[in-house]
Design a protein around this motif. Structure first.
Motif, PDB file in Angstrom:
ATOM      1  N   PHE A   5      -1.016   6.889  -0.731  1.00 18.22           N
ATOM      2  CA  PHE A   5      -1.720   5.661  -1.029  1.00 18.22           C
ATOM      3  C   PHE A   5      -1.435   4.648   0.068  1.00 18.22           C
ATOM      4  O   PHE A   5      -0.284   4.301   0.314  1.00 18.22           O
ATOM      5  CB  PHE A   5      -1.297   5.068  -2.377  1.00 18.22           C
ATOM      6  N   VAL A  50      -2.827   0.863   1.897  1.00 23.08           N
ATOM      7  CA  VAL A  50      -3.671  -0.322   1.891  1.00 23.08           C
ATOM      8  C   VAL A  50      -4.248  -0.446   3.296  1.00 23.08           C
ATOM      9  O   VAL A  50      -3.522  -0.295   4.278  1.00 23.08           O
ATOM     10  CB  VAL A  50      -2.826  -1.569   1.561  1.00 23.08           C
ATOM     11  N   GLU A  74      -7.447  -5.311  -3.060  1.00 20.30           N
ATOM     12  CA  GLU A  74      -6.080  -4.810  -3.247  1.00 20.30           C
ATOM     13  C   GLU A  74      -5.545  -5.035  -4.652  1.00 20.30           C
ATOM     14  O   GLU A  74      -4.912  -4.172  -5.239  1.00 20.30           O
ATOM     15  CB  GLU A  74      -5.164  -5.552  -2.269  1.00 20.30           C
ATOM     16  N   THR A 113      -0.516  -4.766  -5.863  1.00 15.17           N
ATOM     17  CA  THR A 113      -1.556  -3.843  -5.404  1.00 15.17           C
ATOM     18  C   THR A 113      -1.813  -2.750  -6.433  1.00 15.17           C
ATOM     19  O   THR A 113      -0.888  -2.189  -7.015  1.00 15.17           O
ATOM     20  CB  THR A 113      -1.119  -3.200  -4.072  1.00 15.17           C
ATOM     21  N   ILE A 114      -3.111  -2.463  -6.662  1.00 13.25           N
ATOM     22  CA  ILE A 114      -3.510  -1.445  -7.635  1.00 13.25           C
ATOM     23  C   ILE A 114      -3.714  -0.118  -6.915  1.00 13.25           C
ATOM     24  O   ILE A 114      -4.366  -0.071  -5.874  1.00 13.25           O
ATOM     25  CB  ILE A 114      -4.828  -1.859  -8.307  1.00 13.25           C
ATOM     26  N   THR A 115      -3.163   0.966  -7.470  1.00 13.07           N
ATOM     27  CA  THR A 115      -3.325   2.267  -6.818  1.00 13.07           C
ATOM     28  C   THR A 115      -4.358   3.146  -7.513  1.00 13.07           C
ATOM     29  O   THR A 115      -5.056   3.920  -6.863  1.00 13.07           O
ATOM     30  CB  THR A 115      -1.984   3.028  -6.771  1.00 13.07           C
TER      31      THR A 115
END
Lengths: 132, 587
Positions: free
Chosen positions: A5, A7, B422, B443-445
């Motif tokens: 994961f 960003v 995010e 933050t979101i996964t």
């Protein structure tokens, strides 16, 4: 390794030298001049992404005692800097929650790298001596 | 009860009622012969004054109320004699004599009398009296119409009902009945019975619902209280996970841990690399998994719970990050990371279509509930809508999704969800073209939608799972912690009977299970030798859970009792009864 994961940042990006994972934005730099690591220059950022944290450690730095954690790139696991958890001196409190990325470990926004300056001598690893 | 204030002590109430009771000693609806002499009653009533006013160990149950709801329950069960006897024996009548008179007047059609009695049964709220009077007079009106006494009905309407009407609409509606009657029965508007008035018992029931419970004990109150208690017990039962709905009144309901899947029943080893995603079909008969090995697999779940390989779906040139089942489970979508979306026929394993867009890569996929459209997130932040033929029908541009994001669609097809920033999930209403947003502080996964479309389960970078209510106002409902997540996309899901549980993968190679309501961690399942990336709970079998891991395997988890059963079966077929890739005894 599983489905990583990450960003994805937009703008002028500092990324991991080894695996190009985005780490921070130019606009989030708090200070460029006051921080040094054993490899040379380091920048203080208000926000860093795609890193995992190591164990909390008490470190004595030129500016006093701090509780820090080392930070590692999620992509390749290499150490890229450290994060200030607690500063024990009042004047250093502004660093809490912010992270330092070593210039040697990241590629700059223009893709440039930084080669360790061996003339930066005798500094304790991870010190952040203020020039001023 | 009776014409007394509620805050006067119960004993005083009983005393007064006793005075009235001489006329009407029992509380039954039909007038039955009085039981016992009034002097006996008096003696018993005086005695009950000395009894406790509250009963039960906590002292919160008022005895009079308790007996009254039992009496009411006896009557509604049809035990009239017992009900009457209890009223007499306890000295606690179900209704005051005024209320009894009122009820009899309604059933006898004594409208004028009932309206008068209405004022003496202790109602404090003027609007309630008005509404009740209106109902009674409306009944009178309709009964007169049915008896074709039009002039009387008109008089009632003008003099008695009109002053009570809250709006001119009510009056107009009622008078329209007069008009249609005077025109004679017409072919179009005649109803079978040609009666406008409802039955008198029905009127009584409606009045009962209107009047406060202190005047007339509500129907089925005891049953309601018992159901409340049972529901509370079931909700508090942290391991409750069965399909049957039987609950006993004898003891508090409490399930044991044995209702939660906790044992590995099968290990499926057909992928050649990390398994990143898996999901059961809606009917629970199939399981689809996708892997870093660039393939997806459709597995079949047999009636006895055995899982076997049905089709291997190859064609993607990138790792397959997710799959999506069509509503009827006949088709499956698979998504290659920043590549294309492929549509497969489940029965034959054939690739029906490849969806792709020049210059960009697709990052997520989902079906419209009617199976006509396919939604897909794109790595340029937009969301595309495709027809089955492969033509792009719509494209919602702007910041709709991220490169790593799930895509969920409500089962009525109205709303679409994806991670747009995010720290935010976007909820798009397709018809109203409106948007709502869930804002997180980290933050979101990843995220999942509950089966009833009312909740979103959101996984965050900081090793927390948040449960959000999205039905109406958006608000945070619960948090689940304990699992490990530092580098990967780890998915969690709802599951179990009534989706009362939350399950998640974890980087420490275990499956984590929490009780959804309490947030309590109730199980950690070791066994995998690599990060558990995704879990899926069989929607039809609450005792079956599947997990996908970096160790390249899928584990099917079930109850301990199933494992024992499986071992016994395997002992019987000891010379290799072939269960595809099943491992015996490995936990």
């Amino acid at each position: 390794m599983g489905r990583l994961f990450v960003v994805n940042l937009e703008g002028k990006i500092y990324s991991c030298k080894h695996c190009r994972t985005h780490l921070a934005l130019c606009e989030d730099i708090v200070s460029k001049v006051s921080f040094h690591s054993r490899h040379g220059k380091a920048y203080l950022f208000s926000k860093v992404v795609n890193v995992t944290m190591g164990e909390k450690e008490e470190r004595m730095m030129m500016t006093g005692r701090h509780t820090v954690v080392d930070i590692f790139c999620v992509g390749c696991g290499s150490i890229v800097g450290w994060k200030y958890e607690t500063a024990h001196e009042k004047s250093q409190k502004y660093k809490e929650g912010k992270s330092v990325l070593e210039r040697f470990k990241v590629s700059g926004p223009d893709g440039s790298s930084y080669w360790a300056n061996h003339e930066v001598s005798q500094l304790i690893a991870g010190s952040d001596a203020d020039d001023v | 009860m009776g014409g007394v204030e509620d805050d006067e002590p119960a004993s005083k109430r009983v005393k007064l009622a006793c005075g009235e009771l001489k006329g009407n000693p029992n509380g039954s609806l039909l007038s039955e012969p009085s039981v016992g002499s009034s002097r006996d009653l008096m003696a018993r009533l005086l005695q009950s004054e000395d009894d406790e006013e509250v009963i039960g160990s906590k002292g919160v149950i008022k005895k009079v109320e308790f007996v009254q709801i039992i009496v009411k329950a006896l009557y509604s069960l049809g035990y009239k004699k017992s009900g009457a006897h209890l009223e007499e024996e306890s000295g606690i009548p179900l209704h005051s004599s005024a209320v009894n008179m009122f009820m009899n007047q309604i059933l006898d059609g004594n409208w004028g009398g009932s309206v008068v009695t209405l004022r003496s049964i202790g109602l404090k709220d003027e609007s309630t009296i008005k509404s009740a009077s209106f109902l009674i007079l409306e009944q009178k009106f309709f009964e007169l119409l049915d008896a074709e006494k039009v002039m009387d009905a008109l008089k009632t309407l003008r003099t008695e009902i009109a002053p009570l009407c809250a709006s001119s609409n009510q009056l107009r509606e009622l008078s329209s009945n007069l008009v249609s009657l005077s025109q004679g029965p017409s072919a179009g508007s005649s109803n079978q019975a040609n009666l406008r008035a409802k039955s008198r018992p029905k009127l009584l029931q409606e009045l009962q619902e209107l009047l406060p419970p202190t005047v007339m004990v509500p129907e089925r109150r005891l049953e309601q209280l018992v159901e409340q208690a049972l529901t509370l017990q079931r909700d508090a039962c942290v391991f409750h996970n069965s399909l049957d709905r039987e609950m006993s009144l004898y003891t508090d309901h409490k399930c044991g841990r044995d209702q939660i899947p906790s044992k590995t029943l099968q290990i499926l080893e057909a992928h050649s690399d990390e398994v990143w995603f898996l999901k059961f079909s809606h009917n629970g008969k199939y399981l689809a998994s996708s892997s870093n090995d660039r393939s997806a697999i459709i597995w079949e779940v047999s009636a006895n719970g055995e899982v076997s390989l049905k089709h291997k779906l190859s064609g993607h040139h990138k790792p397959v990050s997710s799959v999506s089942w069509s509503s009827d489970d006949h088709k499956l979508l698979t998504c290659g990371v920043e590549e294309s979306v492929r549509c497969w026929d489940v029965a034959s394993g054939e690739c029906l279509h490849v969806y792709e867009k020049a210059g960009v890569g697709l990052v997520s996929c989902g079906w419209s509930p009617d199976g006509k459209w396919i939604f897909s997130g794109v790595n340029d932040r937009s969301i595309s809508v495709w027809g089955l033929d492969g033509k792009e029908i719509e494209c919602w541009k702007g910041q709709r999704t991220l490169r790593i994001s799930d895509l969920e669609i409500t089962s009525d097809g109205k709303e679409i969800m994806s991670i747009s920033k995010e720290t935010a999930i976007l909820i798009l209403d397709r018809e109203a073209k409106s948007e709502r947003v869930i804002e997180e502080d980290q933050t979101i996964t990843s995220f999942s939608l509950s089966r009833d479309n009312r909740y979103l389960l959101v996984n965050l970078v900081g090793q927390e799972i948040h449960l959000w209510n999205i039905d109406g106002d958006i608000n945070l409902v619960a948090k689940y912690k304990g699992h490990k997540r530092t580098r990967f996309v780890i998915k969690s899901c709802f599951g179990g009977s009534e989706q009362a549980f939350i399950a998640s993968g974890s980087e420490d190679s275990q499956v984590y299970i929490w009780h959804r309501g309490s947030g309590e961690l109730i199980g950690t399942l070791p066994g995998h030798s690599g990060s558990v990336n995704c879990v899926s709970w069989n929607p039809v079998n609450p005792h079956m859970l599947a997990s996908a891991s970096d160790d390249g395997t899928i584990r099917i988890w079930g109850l301990n009792s199933h494992l024992q059963q499986q071992k016994k079966q395997q002992q019987v077929h000891s010379n290799g009864g072939s269960i595809a890739a099943a491992c015996n005894g490995r936990t």
